[in-house]
Scaffold this motif. Sequence first.
Motif, PDB file in Angstrom:
ATOM      1  N   ARG A   1      67.459  46.467  29.568  1.00  0.00           N
ATOM      2  CA  ARG A   1      67.975  47.780  29.953  1.00  0.00           C
ATOM      3  C   ARG A   1      67.834  48.084  31.430  1.00  0.00           C
ATOM      4  NH1 ARG A   1      65.505  52.391  26.392  1.00  0.00           N
ATOM      5  NH2 ARG A   1      67.262  53.547  27.270  1.00  0.00           N
ATOM      6  N   MET A   2      67.128  47.262  32.168  1.00  0.00           N
ATOM      7  CA  MET A   2      66.936  47.513  33.602  1.00  0.00           C
ATOM      8  C   MET A   2      66.595  46.206  34.311  1.00  0.00           C
ATOM      9  SD  MET A   2      63.144  49.380  33.666  1.00  0.00           S
ATOM     10  CE  MET A   2      62.848  49.050  35.420  1.00  0.00           C
ATOM     11  N   MET A   3      66.521  46.299  35.626  1.00  0.00           N
ATOM     12  CA  MET A   3      66.112  45.148  36.413  1.00  0.00           C
ATOM     13  C   MET A   3      64.625  45.294  36.754  1.00  0.00           C
ATOM     14  SD  MET A   3      69.180  43.768  36.697  1.00  0.00           S
ATOM     15  CE  MET A   3      69.123  42.532  37.997  1.00  0.00           C
ATOM     16  N   TYR A   4      63.967  44.166  37.005  1.00  0.00           N
ATOM     17  CA  TYR A   4      62.539  44.160  37.320  1.00  0.00           C
ATOM     18  C   TYR A   4      62.296  43.281  38.542  1.00  0.00           C
ATOM     19  CZ  TYR A   4      62.120  45.868  32.516  1.00  0.00           C
ATOM     20  OH  TYR A   4      62.253  46.596  31.368  1.00  0.00           O
ATOM     21  N   ILE A   5      61.494  43.782  39.476  1.00  0.00           N
ATOM     22  CA  ILE A   5      61.150  42.987  40.662  1.00  0.00           C
ATOM     23  C   ILE A   5      59.855  42.221  40.407  1.00  0.00           C
ATOM     24  CG2 ILE A   5      60.429  43.117  43.086  1.00  0.00           C
ATOM     25  CD1 ILE A   5      62.321  45.514  43.407  1.00  0.00           C
ATOM     26  N   HIS A   6      59.890  40.926  40.664  1.00  0.00           N
ATOM     27  CA  HIS A   6      58.687  40.109  40.470  1.00  0.00           C
ATOM     28  C   HIS A   6      57.658  40.456  41.551  1.00  0.00           C
ATOM     29  CE1 HIS A   6      55.945  36.915  39.731  1.00  0.00           C
ATOM     30  NE2 HIS A   6      56.702  36.421  38.760  1.00  0.00           N
TER      31      HIS A   6
ATOM     32  N   ALA B   1      60.975  51.600  29.451  1.00  0.00           N
ATOM     33  CA  ALA B   1      62.306  51.205  28.975  1.00  0.00           C
ATOM     34  C   ALA B   1      62.285  50.744  27.522  1.00  0.00           C
ATOM     35  CB  ALA B   1      62.892  50.107  29.863  1.00  0.00           C
ATOM     36  N   LEU B   2      61.088  50.489  26.984  1.00  0.00           N
ATOM     37  CA  LEU B   2      60.985  50.094  25.577  1.00  0.00           C
ATOM     38  C   LEU B   2      61.261  51.269  24.653  1.00  0.00           C
ATOM     39  CD1 LEU B   2      57.720  47.945  25.705  1.00  0.00           C
ATOM     40  CD2 LEU B   2      60.014  47.095  25.202  1.00  0.00           C
ATOM     41  N   THR B   3      60.962  52.456  25.099  1.00  0.00           N
ATOM     42  CA  THR B   3      61.017  53.620  24.204  1.00  0.00           C
ATOM     43  C   THR B   3      61.901  54.754  24.709  1.00  0.00           C
ATOM     44  OG1 THR B   3      58.992  54.407  25.273  1.00  0.00           O
ATOM     45  CG2 THR B   3      58.738  53.212  23.193  1.00  0.00           C
ATOM     46  N   LEU B   4      62.344  54.665  25.921  1.00  0.00           N
ATOM     47  CA  LEU B   4      63.154  55.739  26.502  1.00  0.00           C
ATOM     48  C   LEU B   4      64.465  55.906  25.725  1.00  0.00           C
ATOM     49  CD1 LEU B   4      62.626  57.390  29.187  1.00  0.00           C
ATOM     50  CD2 LEU B   4      64.245  55.817  30.265  1.00  0.00           C
TER      51      LEU B   4
ATOM     52  N   ALA C   1      65.764  34.443  40.122  1.00  0.00           N
ATOM     53  CA  ALA C   1      66.327  35.150  38.973  1.00  0.00           C
ATOM     54  C   ALA C   1      67.653  34.570  38.517  1.00  0.00           C
ATOM     55  CB  ALA C   1      66.501  36.629  39.316  1.00  0.00           C
ATOM     56  N   SER C   2      68.437  34.018  39.436  1.00  0.00           N
ATOM     57  CA  SER C   2      69.785  33.594  39.055  1.00  0.00           C
ATOM     58  C   SER C   2      69.743  32.450  38.045  1.00  0.00           C
ATOM     59  CB  SER C   2      70.601  33.225  40.297  1.00  0.00           C
ATOM     60  OG  SER C   2      69.915  32.304  41.095  1.00  0.00           O
ATOM     61  N   LYS C   3      68.774  31.586  38.168  1.00  0.00           N
ATOM     62  CA  LYS C   3      68.698  30.474  37.219  1.00  0.00           C
ATOM     63  C   LYS C   3      68.141  30.922  35.869  1.00  0.00           C
ATOM     64  CE  LYS C   3      64.157  28.786  38.778  1.00  0.00           C
ATOM     65  NZ  LYS C   3      63.508  27.959  39.797  1.00  0.00           N
ATOM     66  N   VAL C   4      67.434  32.051  35.841  1.00  0.00           N
ATOM     67  CA  VAL C   4      66.871  32.565  34.583  1.00  0.00           C
ATOM     68  C   VAL C   4      67.925  33.352  33.808  1.00  0.00           C
ATOM     69  CG1 VAL C   4      65.154  34.146  33.597  1.00  0.00           C
ATOM     70  CG2 VAL C   4      64.516  32.617  35.477  1.00  0.00           C
ATOM     71  N   GLY C   5      68.747  34.119  34.532  1.00  0.00           N
ATOM     72  CA  GLY C   5      69.764  34.928  33.864  1.00  0.00           C
ATOM     73  C   GLY C   5      69.163  36.137  33.178  1.00  0.00           C
ATOM     74  N   LYS C   6      69.943  36.722  32.286  1.00  0.00           N
ATOM     75  CA  LYS C   6      69.477  37.921  31.600  1.00  0.00           C
ATOM     76  C   LYS C   6      68.394  37.570  30.584  1.00  0.00           C
ATOM     77  CE  LYS C   6      71.207  41.904  28.944  1.00  0.00           C
ATOM     78  NZ  LYS C   6      71.068  43.031  29.881  1.00  0.00           N
ATOM     79  N   VAL C   7      67.332  38.350  30.602  1.00  0.00           N
ATOM     80  CA  VAL C   7      66.253  38.161  29.642  1.00  0.00           C
ATOM     81  C   VAL C   7      66.314  39.316  28.646  1.00  0.00           C
ATOM     82  CG1 VAL C   7      63.763  37.919  29.348  1.00  0.00           C
ATOM     83  CG2 VAL C   7      64.849  37.072  31.443  1.00  0.00           C
ATOM     84  N   ALA C   8      66.439  38.997  27.374  1.00  0.00           N
ATOM     85  CA  ALA C   8      66.660  40.037  26.377  1.00  0.00           C
ATOM     86  C   ALA C   8      65.366  40.733  25.964  1.00  0.00           C
ATOM     87  CB  ALA C   8      67.350  39.431  25.152  1.00  0.00           C
ATOM     88  N   LYS C   9      64.689  41.319  26.946  1.00  0.00           N
ATOM     89  CA  LYS C   9      63.475  42.074  26.641  1.00  0.00           C
ATOM     90  C   LYS C   9      63.257  43.104  27.723  1.00  0.00           C
ATOM     91  CE  LYS C   9      59.584  40.414  28.590  1.00  0.00           C
ATOM     92  NZ  LYS C   9      58.270  39.806  28.615  1.00  0.00           N
TER      93      LYS C   9
ATOM     94  N   VAL D   1      67.510  52.323  34.426  1.00  0.00           N
ATOM     95  CA  VAL D   1      67.610  52.101  32.971  1.00  0.00           C
ATOM     96  C   VAL D   1      69.009  52.453  32.465  1.00  0.00           C
ATOM     97  CG1 VAL D   1      66.708  52.712  30.698  1.00  0.00           C
ATOM     98  CG2 VAL D   1      65.153  52.553  32.654  1.00  0.00           C
ATOM     99  N   ASP D   2      69.610  51.523  31.761  1.00  0.00           N
ATOM    100  CA  ASP D   2      70.953  51.645  31.176  1.00  0.00           C
ATOM    101  C   ASP D   2      72.072  51.752  32.213  1.00  0.00           C
ATOM    102  OD1 ASP D   2      69.755  51.527  28.697  1.00  0.00           O
ATOM    103  OD2 ASP D   2      69.737  53.693  28.411  1.00  0.00           O
ATOM    104  N   LEU D   3      71.737  51.461  33.473  1.00  0.00           N
ATOM    105  CA  LEU D   3      72.771  51.459  34.515  1.00  0.00           C
ATOM    106  C   LEU D   3      72.954  50.045  35.072  1.00  0.00           C
ATOM    107  CD1 LEU D   3      74.776  52.980  36.294  1.00  0.00           C
ATOM    108  CD2 LEU D   3      72.922  53.398  37.909  1.00  0.00           C
ATOM    109  N   LEU D   4      71.878  49.472  35.549  1.00  0.00           N
ATOM    110  CA  LEU D   4      71.879  48.125  36.121  1.00  0.00           C
ATOM    111  C   LEU D   4      73.067  47.904  37.059  1.00  0.00           C
ATOM    112  CD1 LEU D   4      71.190  47.733  32.679  1.00  0.00           C
ATOM    113  CD2 LEU D   4      70.201  45.699  33.701  1.00  0.00           C
TER     114      LEU D   4
END
Length: 105
Positions: free
Chosen positions: A30-35, A97-100, A84-92, A9-12
């Motif tokens: 704020r972070m990366m997520y693994i599908h 990470a929603l409240t930290l 993921a590369s075709k999706v790019g950054k998702v602003a959510k 979170v906040d590093l990426l």
Amino acid sequence: TYVIAEPCVDLLDKACIEECPVDCIYEGGRMMYIHPDECVDCGACEPVCPVEAIYYEDDVPEQWGAYQKANAEFFDELGSPGGASKVGKVAKDAGPALTLPPQSH
Ligand code: F3S
Ligand code: F3S
């Protein structure tokens, strides 16, 4: 599946995405997520994260257990884009990470 937890979170750092053979590590706000369905459990990402944010699902430290659900919930609306590369950054974000508060590294 593997799970990304709080140290991201906040590093990426993103060293992990270079290693993934199936491009299943997605960028949130704020972070990366693994599908969870696209990850083939190859484990290549885990050792390269400089802050040890990545764990096999059975090995997620207890205090970060909520991140397992968060990695899945992040994709509730995205579904399974298949890369993921075709999706790019998702602003959510999802889960803690929603409240930290802002994390410093
Ligand atoms: Fe995050 Fe570590 Fe990847 S900080 S972006 S999980 S290399
Ligand atoms: Fe990719 Fe890591 Fe899974 S490299 S396939 S997200 S274990």
